[in-house]
Design a protein around this motif. Structure first.
Motif, short mmCIF file in Angstrom:
data_model
loop_
_atom_site.label_atom_id
_atom_site.label_comp_id
_atom_site.label_asym_id
_atom_site.label_seq_id
_atom_site.Cartn_x
_atom_site.Cartn_y
_atom_site.Cartn_z
N ARG A 114 -17.05 -16.86 -9.99
CA ARG A 114 -16.39 -15.68 -9.40
C ARG A 114 -16.38 -14.53 -10.41
N ARG A 125 -20.02 -13.14 -10.82
CA ARG A 125 -20.56 -12.34 -9.71
C ARG A 125 -20.02 -10.92 -9.71
N THR A 126 -18.91 -10.67 -10.41
CA THR A 126 -18.36 -9.31 -10.47
C THR A 126 -18.28 -8.83 -11.92
N HIS A 127 -19.45 -8.73 -12.56
CA HIS A 127 -19.56 -8.10 -13.88
C HIS A 127 -18.71 -8.75 -14.96
N LYS A 133 -9.75 -5.89 -12.71
CA LYS A 133 -10.61 -4.72 -12.56
C LYS A 133 -10.66 -3.86 -13.83
N HIS A 178 -13.42 -6.62 -18.96
CA HIS A 178 -14.56 -7.54 -18.93
C HIS A 178 -14.54 -8.45 -20.15
N ASN A 195 -23.92 -8.16 -10.79
CA ASN A 195 -23.39 -7.64 -9.53
C ASN A 195 -24.02 -8.52 -8.47
N ARG A 251 -22.55 -9.86 -5.21
CA ARG A 251 -21.48 -10.05 -4.23
C ARG A 251 -22.06 -10.13 -2.82
#
Ligand SMILES: Cc1ncc(COP(=O)(O)O)c(C=O)c1O
Length: 367
Positions: A208, A211-213, A218, A221, A227, A229
């Protein structure tokens, strides 16, 4: 033309639901990783009896993120089949590991566990069996080997949604599994999509994040990610198709049985064998013949599409020249690449169309 797959007919069969759902998603203003994706993940996990399903951008990413999620990379070896779509090995190379090939079984076309064991070294970290054309690989023996040598098993189930092995669904058998929702897959969307299924909660969390950087919060990192998704529109379409998949797979099985009844015993043709302890979903119906070119030409002349899966084994691909393999290393896979071809197989193929295909193959095979 009678096509190998017919996505227009598939769309017609679900048109009103798809248009309504697509409109709803567009109206909602929520387009990426939203409630439809959550629902799809929950339904797939529940169906397979696993605790986690993580939707990603495509089947290749499902493999890449799983390998990376397990920390597999430079210096590691992963064993897979040389007789599959390129992505099965490409994902291994993409994370910096080395794909090591093991020959297939001549009857199932799936990776042969005896050959796998011969390829295990100190650097081996995982095995990726592919459930080729919709038929489950010999999972008990593969899992036994993995346990004996401390390896991970990652199922490449991209061609086999709904297939079962000893009454267990593929996607629930290994440590993790990867599916593709490419439009021509038996469970497909109208674009790209994929999903990883597992009961390893830590792995799911890492995927998870990947898949989002590489983020969980938010704009913060803690690793380099991707990326990768899934869009809400695809999830909405997949939820509709998921509700139909058992019916569609059953139709494929009935058509396969009909091919078997009419083409069994025709000279120069070998039909796909189905193991007695698994349920093949015939993503593709591939037959073997030493007269492949001639048969395919006759089909084409009668406006029937046929296709070669796969014309070149992965160990003989140009990009893998550096791995040191040569022609003759995997005689069974190589022989299949010279003989196999797919004939039309999809849930919307009519019996009258199938009769035309059967008649050409019989006529040519017997002469
Ligand atoms: C066996 C196999 N593995 C991996 C993939 C990759 O899936 P995708 O095209 O969704 O990236 C595919 C399909 O294309 C496949 O058939």
């Amino acid at each position: 033309m009678i096509n190998l797959v017919d996505l227009r007919r598939q769309f017609q069969s679900v048109k009103s639901e798809v248009l309504q759902q697509v409109a709803e998603v567009i109206e909602s203003g929520q387009y990426v990783l939203g409630s439809k994706v959550n629902e799809l993940e929950a339904k797939i996990a529940q169906r397979l009896g696993v605790t986690e399903a993580v939707a990603v951008a495509n089947g290749t990413d499902a493999l890449v993120l799983t390998l990376e999620g397990y920390g597999i990379g430079a210096g590691d070896e992963v064993i897979t089949t040389p007789f599959t779509f390129f992505a099965s090995a490409e994902a291994i190379s993409r994370v910096g590991a080395v794909p090591v090939f093991a020959d297939v079984d001549p009857v199932s076309y799936n990776i042969d566990p005896v050959e796998i064991e011969r390829k295990i070294t100190k650097a081996t970290k995982a095995i990726i069996p592919v459930h080729l054309f919709g038929q489950p690989a010999e999972m008990d023996k593969i899992i036994e080997l993995a346990k004996k040598h401390g390896l991970l098993v990652i199922e490449d189930a991209c061609q086999a949604f709904g297939a079962t092995y000893k009454d267990q669904p593929v996607g629930s058998l290994g440590d993790a599994a990867c599916f593709s929702f490419f439009p021509t897959k038996n469970l497909g969307t109208m674009g790209d999509g994929g999903i990883v299924t597992t009961s390893d909660t830590d792995l799911a969390e890492r995927i998870r994040k990947l898949r989002t950087h590489g983020t969980t919060k938010k704009y913060y990192h803690d690793r380099i990610g991707y990326n990768s998704r899934l869009d809400e529109l695809h999830a909405a379409i997949l939820l509709i198709n998921l509700a139909k998949i058992d019916e569609w797979n059953q139709k494929r099985r009935e058509l396969a049985e009909r091919y078997r009844q009419h083409l069994g015993g025709v000279p120069h043709l070998t039909l796909p064998a189905e193991s007695d302890h698994s349920s093949h979903i015939y993503h593709l119906f591939c037959i073997a013949s030493d007269r492949r070119e001639e048969l395919m030409k006759a089909l084409l002349e009668a406006q029937i599409q046929a296709g070669v899966y796969y014309p070149r084994c992965l160990h003989l691909q140009e990009v893998y020249a550096g791995l040191g393999y040569k022609k003759g290393d995997f005689p069974i896979a190589e022989s299949l690449s010279e003989k196999l071809f797919a004939i039309p197989m999809h849930p919307f193929l009519q019996e009258s169309e199938q009769d035309q295909i059967i008649s050409i193959l019989k006529q040519k095979g017997e002469n």
